[in-house]
Write a protein that holds these residues in place. Structure first.
Motif, PDB file in Angstrom:
ATOM      1  N   LEU A 262       0.832  -1.196   0.000  1.00  0.00           N
ATOM      2  CA  LEU A 262       0.000   0.000   0.000  1.00  0.00           C
ATOM      3  C   LEU A 262       0.872   1.253   0.000  1.00  0.00           C
ATOM      4  O   LEU A 262       0.495   2.287  -0.557  1.00  0.00           O
ATOM      5  CB  LEU A 262      -0.920   0.003   1.212  1.00  0.00           C
ATOM      6  N   LYS A 263       2.045   1.165   0.633  1.00  0.00           N
ATOM      7  CA  LYS A 263       2.904   2.337   0.730  1.00  0.00           C
ATOM      8  C   LYS A 263       3.349   2.831  -0.643  1.00  0.00           C
ATOM      9  O   LYS A 263       3.331   4.035  -0.909  1.00  0.00           O
ATOM     10  CB  LYS A 263       4.126   2.009   1.588  1.00  0.00           C
ATOM     11  N   SER A 264       3.734   1.911  -1.526  1.00  0.00           N
ATOM     12  CA  SER A 264       4.179   2.366  -2.850  1.00  0.00           C
ATOM     13  C   SER A 264       3.007   2.936  -3.639  1.00  0.00           C
ATOM     14  O   SER A 264       3.157   3.901  -4.390  1.00  0.00           O
ATOM     15  CB  SER A 264       4.848   1.223  -3.625  1.00  0.00           C
ATOM     16  N   ARG A 265       1.804   2.366  -3.463  1.00  0.00           N
ATOM     17  CA  ARG A 265       0.621   2.911  -4.127  1.00  0.00           C
ATOM     18  C   ARG A 265       0.268   4.290  -3.586  1.00  0.00           C
ATOM     19  O   ARG A 265      -0.203   5.159  -4.306  1.00  0.00           O
ATOM     20  CB  ARG A 265      -0.572   1.958  -3.949  1.00  0.00           C
ATOM     21  N   GLU A 266       0.511   4.461  -2.301  1.00  0.00           N
ATOM     22  CA  GLU A 266       0.258   5.761  -1.680  1.00  0.00           C
ATOM     23  C   GLU A 266       1.210   6.817  -2.251  1.00  0.00           C
ATOM     24  O   GLU A 266       0.778   7.922  -2.616  1.00  0.00           O
ATOM     25  CB  GLU A 266       0.444   5.639  -0.165  1.00  0.00           C
ATOM     26  N   TYR A 267       2.496   6.483  -2.310  1.00  0.00           N
ATOM     27  CA  TYR A 267       3.459   7.406  -2.914  1.00  0.00           C
ATOM     28  C   TYR A 267       3.021   7.811  -4.325  1.00  0.00           C
ATOM     29  O   TYR A 267       2.945   8.993  -4.662  1.00  0.00           O
ATOM     30  CB  TYR A 267       4.840   6.752  -3.017  1.00  0.00           C
ATOM     31  N   LEU A 268       2.760   6.799  -5.158  1.00  0.00           N
ATOM     32  CA  LEU A 268       2.412   7.069  -6.556  1.00  0.00           C
ATOM     33  C   LEU A 268       1.140   7.913  -6.661  1.00  0.00           C
ATOM     34  O   LEU A 268       1.069   8.847  -7.479  1.00  0.00           O
ATOM     35  CB  LEU A 268       2.233   5.752  -7.317  1.00  0.00           C
ATOM     36  N   SER A 269       0.155   7.600  -5.839  1.00  0.00           N
ATOM     37  CA  SER A 269      -1.119   8.309  -5.902  1.00  0.00           C
ATOM     38  C   SER A 269      -0.999   9.761  -5.464  1.00  0.00           C
ATOM     39  O   SER A 269      -1.838  10.594  -5.822  1.00  0.00           O
ATOM     40  CB  SER A 269      -2.161   7.598  -5.036  1.00  0.00           C
ATOM     41  N   TYR A 270       0.045  10.076  -4.698  1.00  0.00           N
ATOM     42  CA  TYR A 270       0.260  11.463  -4.283  1.00  0.00           C
ATOM     43  C   TYR A 270       1.429  12.100  -5.036  1.00  0.00           C
ATOM     44  O   TYR A 270       1.998  13.091  -4.588  1.00  0.00           O
ATOM     45  CB  TYR A 270       0.446  11.537  -2.769  1.00  0.00           C
ATOM     46  N   GLY A 271       1.757  11.507  -6.184  1.00  0.00           N
ATOM     47  CA  GLY A 271       2.686  12.153  -7.104  1.00  0.00           C
ATOM     48  C   GLY A 271       4.154  11.869  -6.900  1.00  0.00           C
ATOM     49  O   GLY A 271       4.995  12.577  -7.465  1.00  0.00           O
ATOM     50  N   LEU A 272       4.497  10.828  -6.118  1.00  0.00           N
ATOM     51  CA  LEU A 272       5.904  10.519  -5.864  1.00  0.00           C
ATOM     52  C   LEU A 272       6.352   9.278  -6.624  1.00  0.00           C
ATOM     53  O   LEU A 272       5.822   8.183  -6.390  1.00  0.00           O
ATOM     54  CB  LEU A 272       6.147  10.289  -4.372  1.00  0.00           C
ATOM     55  N   PRO A 273       7.315   9.384  -7.525  1.00  0.00           N
ATOM     56  CA  PRO A 273       7.934   8.182  -8.091  1.00  0.00           C
ATOM     57  C   PRO A 273       8.567   7.371  -6.965  1.00  0.00           C
ATOM     58  O   PRO A 273       8.912   7.919  -5.907  1.00  0.00           O
ATOM     59  CB  PRO A 273       9.009   8.757  -9.036  1.00  0.00           C
ATOM     60  N   ILE A 274       8.717   6.072  -7.171  1.00  0.00           N
ATOM     61  CA  ILE A 274       9.203   5.203  -6.094  1.00  0.00           C
ATOM     62  C   ILE A 274      10.561   4.595  -6.412  1.00  0.00           C
ATOM     63  O   ILE A 274      10.884   4.312  -7.569  1.00  0.00           O
ATOM     64  CB  ILE A 274       8.184   4.081  -5.788  1.00  0.00           C
ATOM     65  N   ILE A 275      11.352   4.413  -5.352  1.00  0.00           N
ATOM     66  CA  ILE A 275      12.643   3.728  -5.437  1.00  0.00           C
ATOM     67  C   ILE A 275      12.502   2.456  -4.607  1.00  0.00           C
ATOM     68  O   ILE A 275      12.220   2.520  -3.405  1.00  0.00           O
ATOM     69  CB  ILE A 275      13.784   4.605  -4.899  1.00  0.00           C
ATOM     70  N   VAL A 276      12.680   1.294  -5.243  1.00  0.00           N
ATOM     71  CA  VAL A 276      12.415   0.022  -4.575  1.00  0.00           C
ATOM     72  C   VAL A 276      13.549  -0.955  -4.846  1.00  0.00           C
ATOM     73  O   VAL A 276      14.424  -0.694  -5.682  1.00  0.00           O
ATOM     74  CB  VAL A 276      11.079  -0.579  -5.059  1.00  0.00           C
TER      75      VAL A 276
END
Length: 341
Positions: A262-276
């Motif tokens: 859910l955390k990565s979806r939260e980042y993306l949904s609020y405009g943040l690209p993700i580093i994983v």
């Protein structure tokens, strides 16, 4: 159609609560939906009684698998030959319980799985990795379904924003070019220490760690800063100031190669690209691929990410559309429709 969502845990974990609320919102648009959950350990007996009653009064059952309730799991497996029963699998329990040294629970889990694998339940797996893992353990492939996690945008009350916290974080943004964020409870598989090691050598970058301060690493590098867990209004306001969000870095410790937290979806949904440091299922959507930076492909992935510019407004629009629960749950809706024709 009466729909029972069965959750054998409470709603104190914010990530689980967000997911359940999102799913319930989507299910409620199509069915008369009821949530049955374990309010506290003291309600263990009443929870079982509520679930058993629902087995007689509901038409569809969506159960988030938990090995702590073997009786419910076994009855659901038997019931699946007469009613629609859907079991959601979120982790490889056998590996996770072994890592946590919860051996008695693992024995119960393995015994329960033997029954579930021969049932007529639809087994919904949040990753293909979990799906293939269960098939290898004897589950019938015809009863398996891959449905990655979605995300529901939450309503924000701006009056609840902690402006003092926000003001302090704005000073970090002014001082440096990029601001990265990690949000979590600092479990070993989050790999925070590895993230810190990689960030400390990037002087034009600041890392903000949000989570329980008592669990936060001590002696942080100069460009890394920890604040305590904050309310959602403040958190999402902080995201507006950030450039990238970190997902788990050491999921390999519990056998996870692929995930959709859910955390990565939260980042993306609020405009943040993700580093994983794993394969994020959001990459299933071509439109989201440019916003996912996977360290497994490049040890210098943070530097590569920092060299890129992204349109946060465009990312929000894409994520809201493709990660909505109504969209990702379509295979479940289709399954239920096929069984009720």
């Amino acid at each position: 159609m009466k729909f029972a969502y069965i959750l054998a845990s409470d709603l104190t974990h914010p990530g689980i609560t967000k997911k359940i609320q999102g799913q319930l919102s989507a299910f409620s648009k199509k069915y008369a939906t009821r949530l049955i959950y374990l309010k506290t350990p003291f309600h263990y007996l009443s929870f079982h009684l509520d679930v058993l009653l629902s087995f007689f009064t509901s038409d569809v059952f969506y159960i988030r698998y938990n090995p702590k309730v073997p009786l419910i799991n076994i009855i659901a497996a038997i019931l699946s030959f007469k009613k629609i029963v859907i079991i959601e699998h979120n982790v490889k329990f056998e590996i996770e319980l072994n890592f946590l040294k919860r051996h008695n629970e693992n024995r119960i889990h393995r015994w329960t799985e033997k029954v579930l694998s021969n049932s007529n339940c639809l087994h919904v797996c949040v990753t293909r990795d979990i799906l293939n893992f269960l098939i290898d353990k004897g589950y019938y492939s015809k009863n398996m379904c891959y449905v990655q996690n979605g995300y529901q945008i939450e309503k924000i009350d701006t009056k609840k924003i902690n402006h003092t916290t926000l003001k302090n974080i704005k000073t970090l943004k002014k001082r440096d070019h990029k601001l990265l964020v990690f949000v979590g409870n600092h479990y070993p598989w989050h790999g925070l220490h590895q993230i810190l090691d990689e960030i400390k050598s990037l002087p034009l970058t600041q890392l903000l760690i949000i989570g329980p301060l008592e669990k936060s690493p001590k002696n942080l590098p100069k460009n890394c800063h920890a604040i305590n867990s904050c309310n959602l209004e403040t958190l999402y306001s902080i995201f507006d100031l950030c450039d990238f969000g970190f997902g788990p870095y050491r999921w390999d410790l519990i056998g996870i190669k692929e995930g959709c937290p859910l955390k990565s979806r939260e980042y993306l949904s609020y405009g943040l690209p993700i580093i994983v440091n794993y394969q994020d299922c959001a990459g299933d959507f071509d439109e989201l691929k440019p916003y996912i930076y996977d360290r497994r492909t490049n040890e210098k992935i943070i530097e590569r990410a920092l060299s890129m510019d992204h349109d946060k407004t465009k990312l929000k629009e894409i994520a809201h559309r493709v990660l909505s629960w109504e969209s990702v749950l379509k295979p479940v809706f289709d399954h239920i429709s096929s069984k009720t024709k």
